[in-house]
Scaffold this active site. Structure first.
Site: not given
Ligand code: NAD
Length: 267
Positions: A149, A162
């Site tokens: 991130s 986080y």
């Molecule tokens: P999201 O909530 O859409 O997806 C998260 C995924 O992780 C889901 O499939 C969920 O089921 C899974 N998950 C959660 N807990 C779990 C567990 N204990 N075991 C197995 N799976 C689990 O989120 P996203 O925005 O797609 O985020 C994905 C990654 O990107 C994360 O690591 C997040 O920190 C990172 N990220 C997101 C953003 C953003 O703006 N959305 C920005 C920077 C980084």
């Protein structure tokens, strides 16, 4: 070989954790479209996950498996890697993407939320890398991509868990990259700014409450205030970056935190 030719993943196998939603789903779908056999993982409604799995397999003509491994459980993570290796003749690409977020002033940050964020956003990547590296070393090839991130590089208030976990992912990425550099394995972290996914959508009410402002103000003045483009990053842009990192042309890109954040961390 031209880049276009390199973008085929025919015969390769991948795991994308946290791919039932958001960024992970886009990466898994992109890899499947490029010809990889993919293990998807994450939580959600069993029927919906099966529908998505079958649709991806059908659309792209590849094998898509679902692993229900809970990223807080080291033994389930190791089993997910072993199953993918057995089913797809080894594992070429590991994407550690599962992640959760929680927003709270540090003095009120629930201890169980801290522990869960550290487990899913940081330790899970350690456990899957630990399980996948022996096979990658044996085969002399591997691509490990950690979804970090912008918060692996800079902080924001109220996100102690986080920001700490994502900075840790940066350290893990660099350490493993230098350890496995002579084995044809690269390890990189993708550092997105704000991407429009359920994770972002869910944290808006809590951020509004923590800061005492409206949800619209959170979007405009908090989230996109940090992003000079004033636009959310898309999940497909992140998937395309991940796909590039799997190519032979990316073999010298390792141990790097790659920003895709609309200029956030440059400002
Ligand atoms: P999201 O909530 O859409 O997806 C998260 C995924 O992780 C889901 O499939 C969920 O089921 C899974 N998950 C959660 N807990 C779990 C567990 N204990 N075991 C197995 N799976 C689990 O989120 P996203 O925005 O797609 O985020 C994905 C990654 O990107 C994360 O690591 C997040 O920190 C990172 N990220 C997101 C953003 C953003 O703006 N959305 C920005 C920077 C980084």
């Amino acid at each position: 070989m031209s880049l276009a030719d390199q973008l085929s993943l025919n015969g390769k196998s991948a795991i994308v954790t946290g791919s039932t939603s958001g960024i992970g789903h886009a990466i898994a779908d992109c890899f499947a479209a490029a010809g990889a056999n993919v293990t998807i993982n994450g939580f959600g409604d069993a029927g919906e996950i099966e529908t998505t799995r079958a649709a991806m397999a059908d659309k792209h003509g590849v094998d898509i498996r679902y692993s229900p491994a809970d990223m807080t459980k080291p033994d389930e993570i190791a089993a997910m890697v072993a199953d993918a290796e057995a089913a797809h003749d080894g594992l070429d690409i590991l994407v550690n993407n599962a992640g959760i977020q929680f927003v709270s002033p540090v003095e009120a940050f629930p201890i169980e939320k801290w522990n869960a964020i550290l487990a899913i956003d940081l330790s899970a990547a350690f456990h899957s890398i630990r399980a996948a590296v022996p096979g990658m070393k044996k085969r002399g090839f591997g691509r490990i991509i950690n979804t970090a991130s912008a918060h692996a590089l800079v902080a924001s208030p109220f996100k102690a868990g986080y920001v700490s976990a994502k900075h840790g992912v940066g350290g893990l990425t660099k350490t493993v990259a230098v350890e496995v550099a002579e084995h044809g394995i690269t390890v990189n972290a993708i550092c997105p700014g704000y991407v429009w996914t359920p994770l972002v959508e869910k944290q808006i009410p809590d951020t509004a409450k923590a800061r005492g402002i409206t949800e619209e103000q959170v979007k405009r003045d908090v989230l996109l205030a940090a992003q000079p483009t004033k636009e959310f990053v898309t999940v497909d842009e992140i998937a395309d970056l991940a796909l590039f990192l799997t190519t032979p042309s990316a073999r010298s890109i390792t141990g790097t935190l790659i920003s895709i954040d609309g200029g956030w961390t440059a400002a």
